[in-house]
Design a protein around this motif. Structure first.
Motif, mmCIF file in Angstrom:
data_model
loop_
_atom_site.group_PDB
_atom_site.id
_atom_site.type_symbol
_atom_site.label_atom_id
_atom_site.label_comp_id
_atom_site.label_asym_id
_atom_site.label_seq_id
_atom_site.Cartn_x
_atom_site.Cartn_y
_atom_site.Cartn_z
ATOM 1 N N LEU A 106 5.502 -7.961 20.325
ATOM 2 C CA LEU A 106 6.404 -8.266 19.429
ATOM 3 C C LEU A 106 6.358 -9.597 18.969
ATOM 4 N N VAL A 107 5.870 -10.705 19.774
ATOM 5 C CA VAL A 107 5.729 -12.087 19.418
ATOM 6 C C VAL A 107 4.772 -12.289 18.223
ATOM 7 N N LEU A 108 3.647 -11.511 18.587
ATOM 8 C CA LEU A 108 2.293 -11.573 17.468
ATOM 9 C C LEU A 108 2.782 -11.569 16.086
ATOM 10 N N PRO A 109 3.523 -10.453 15.712
ATOM 11 C CA PRO A 109 3.670 -10.480 14.026
ATOM 12 C C PRO A 109 4.729 -11.413 13.888
ATOM 13 N N LEU A 110 5.628 -11.865 14.617
ATOM 14 C CA LEU A 110 6.592 -12.651 14.636
ATOM 15 C C LEU A 110 6.145 -14.249 14.217
ATOM 16 N N ALA A 111 5.330 -14.484 15.172
ATOM 17 C CA ALA A 111 4.293 -15.815 15.378
ATOM 18 C C ALA A 111 3.825 -16.020 14.012
ATOM 19 N N HIS A 112 3.034 -15.028 13.580
ATOM 20 C CA HIS A 112 2.124 -15.198 12.614
ATOM 21 C C HIS A 112 2.942 -15.298 11.214
ATOM 22 N N VAL A 113 4.186 -14.850 11.145
ATOM 23 C CA VAL A 113 5.118 -15.032 9.924
ATOM 24 C C VAL A 113 5.634 -16.564 9.916
ATOM 25 N N PHE A 114 6.068 -16.852 10.933
ATOM 26 C CA PHE A 114 7.065 -17.842 11.275
ATOM 27 C C PHE A 114 6.460 -19.423 11.640
ATOM 28 N N VAL A 115 5.497 -19.050 12.359
ATOM 29 C CA VAL A 115 4.844 -20.167 13.022
ATOM 30 C C VAL A 115 3.491 -20.598 12.631
ATOM 31 N N PRO A 116 3.316 -22.069 11.719
ATOM 32 C CA PRO A 116 2.107 -22.402 11.435
ATOM 33 C C PRO A 116 0.954 -22.423 12.520
ATOM 34 N N GLU A 118 -0.019 -19.820 14.214
ATOM 35 C CA GLU A 118 -0.181 -18.987 15.219
ATOM 36 C C GLU A 118 -0.776 -17.317 14.335
ATOM 37 N N THR A 119 -2.108 -17.507 13.910
ATOM 38 C CA THR A 119 -2.474 -16.540 12.979
ATOM 39 C C THR A 119 -2.703 -14.990 13.773
ATOM 40 N N LEU A 120 -2.354 -14.153 13.210
ATOM 41 C CA LEU A 120 -2.713 -12.808 13.841
ATOM 42 C C LEU A 120 -4.112 -12.178 13.756
ATOM 43 N N THR A 121 -4.782 -12.578 14.766
ATOM 44 C CA THR A 121 -6.406 -12.167 14.570
ATOM 45 C C THR A 121 -6.544 -11.003 15.353
ATOM 46 N N PRO A 122 -7.741 -9.987 14.754
ATOM 47 C CA PRO A 122 -7.998 -8.885 15.613
ATOM 48 C C PRO A 122 -8.285 -8.909 17.176
ATOM 49 N N ARG A 123 -8.987 -10.373 17.295
ATOM 50 C CA ARG A 123 -9.220 -10.806 18.769
ATOM 51 C C ARG A 123 -7.952 -10.689 19.751
ATOM 52 N N LYS A 124 -6.993 -11.472 18.825
ATOM 53 C CA LYS A 124 -6.110 -11.617 19.688
ATOM 54 C C LYS A 124 -5.042 -10.426 19.840
ATOM 55 N N LYS A 235 8.820 -26.110 27.880
ATOM 56 C CA LYS A 235 7.747 -27.011 27.853
ATOM 57 C C LYS A 235 6.423 -26.163 27.177
ATOM 58 N N VAL A 236 6.398 -25.059 27.828
ATOM 59 C CA VAL A 236 5.139 -24.162 27.374
ATOM 60 C C VAL A 236 5.150 -23.712 25.946
ATOM 61 N N VAL A 237 6.254 -23.262 25.474
ATOM 62 C CA VAL A 237 6.400 -22.810 24.100
ATOM 63 C C VAL A 237 6.401 -24.020 23.121
ATOM 64 N N GLN A 238 6.751 -25.215 23.355
ATOM 65 C CA GLN A 238 6.589 -26.369 22.356
ATOM 66 C C GLN A 238 5.628 -26.795 22.287
ATOM 67 N N SER A 239 4.492 -26.740 23.604
ATOM 68 C CA SER A 239 3.264 -27.099 23.633
ATOM 69 C C SER A 239 1.983 -26.188 23.427
ATOM 70 N N ALA A 240 2.271 -25.093 23.713
ATOM 71 C CA ALA A 240 1.266 -24.064 23.588
ATOM 72 C C ALA A 240 1.397 -22.987 22.589
ATOM 73 N N GLY A 241 2.994 -22.866 22.270
ATOM 74 C CA GLY A 241 3.135 -21.870 21.528
ATOM 75 C C GLY A 241 3.719 -20.414 22.107
ATOM 76 N N PRO A 242 4.446 -19.725 21.045
ATOM 77 C CA PRO A 242 4.984 -18.493 21.536
ATOM 78 C C PRO A 242 3.990 -17.471 22.210
ATOM 79 N N SER A 243 2.801 -17.237 21.502
ATOM 80 C CA SER A 243 1.947 -16.266 21.704
ATOM 81 C C SER A 243 1.409 -16.626 23.221
#
Length: 295
Positions: A106-116, A118-124, A235-243
């Protein structure tokens, strides 16, 4: 990056034991009581820590920051804690576990749209899908078994909604303006307390003194999976991102099974090593950096 992985593993251990803690706490408190008490306890601890360190809470004039504080408090704490506590009364533990493994997807598409960034790649996507399959193998066919409870369908929806809440909460946390992480965490739990505690008191009143097991389970839930985990989550979300943060949902079931084996003398599933291998492969694929050819 190493520090984020350490925090992530620590979170998976803490949350891996929380499902057992919730089950024990429900023997002495209702689902709304479990959510309200653990959130209130966490809010008191973190607010006291913030003021003891001279940090305090974010200023009231920081309206944009408080909007994200409210989003984190409601969607990462208040709403999902209640939904899961209530849902676990009517669904199998396997179903509750598999819905938490949906969070990264669920995080993948949300992060792709809202978080610079956090691109939704095939590998991810492939990596996260492999990890999800690994969790499914670990939990086994019982993940979708019916419990026979009258409210099972609604409880299943509650668990799925909780997974969606965690995904939304991580986006709010990532997009929050820069602030002290302890102050942000304390403020988020205070917002969650204001949302949940009055409802719990008005509907259920003050809880009776529970047995020792339920009491200490509640203390654990308030101190570790709520107070400490909220700081680590921020700490983790703000440093490394939601994905990256969502990876924890693949590790939590692993620790949950290990705790059941070690502490409750449950048999280790025969699929454990194969499932663990799938989860680790999925994590490796999702976090691998793309190969770039030299021009």
């Amino acid at each position: 990056m190493t520090r984020n992985w350490i925090y992530l593993v620590l979170l998976s251990v803490i949350w891996g034991a929380s499902f057992m803690g919730v089950s024990l706490a429900l023997d002495g408190f209702g689902p709304l009581g479990v959510a309200a008490i653990r959130i209130t306890m966490g809010a008191v601890l973190l607010t006291g820590l913030a003021f003891a360190m001279g940090i305090g809470l974010p200023g009231l004039a920081q309206s944009r920051l408080w909007l994200h504080v409210a989003g984190m408090g409601l969607f990462s704490n208040a709403i999902p804690f209640f939904l899961l506590s209530w849902g676990q009364q009517h669904v199998t533990s396997g179903f509750a576990g598999i819905t938490m493994a949906v969070v990264p997807l669920l995080v993948l598409p949300l992060a792709h749209v809202f978080v610079p960034g956090e691109t939704l790649t095939p590998r991810k996507t492939i990596g996260f899908a492999i990890g999800f399959i690994g969790v499914g193998v670990l939990i086994g066919p019982g993940a979708l078994a019916r419990s026979g409870a009258a409210l099972e369908f609604w409880a299943q929806l509650a668990c799925i909604a909780a997974a969606g809440c965690y995904a939304i909460g991580s986006i709010f946390t990532r997009l929050a303006p820069k602030s002290d992480q302890i102050a942000f965490s304390a403020a988020g739990l205070l917002v969650a307390t204001v949302a949940v505690l009055p409802v719990a008191l008005s509907l259920k009143g003050l809880p009776e003194m529970p047995g020792a097991t339920a009491f200490w389970a509640m203390v654990y839930l308030g101190v570790f999976p709520t107070a400490l985990a909220t700081i680590l989550l921020v700490k983790v979300v703000q440093s490394a991102g939601p994905s990256f943060m969502s990876i924890v949902n693949y590790l939590v079931p692993v620790w949950s099974v290990l705790f059941g084996t070690i502490l409750l003398s449950e048999a280790l599933p025969s699929s454990f090593l194969g499932a663990l291998a799938l989860i680790l492969v999925g994590l490796a694929v999702s976090r691998a950096r793309p190969h770039r050819r030299r021009p």
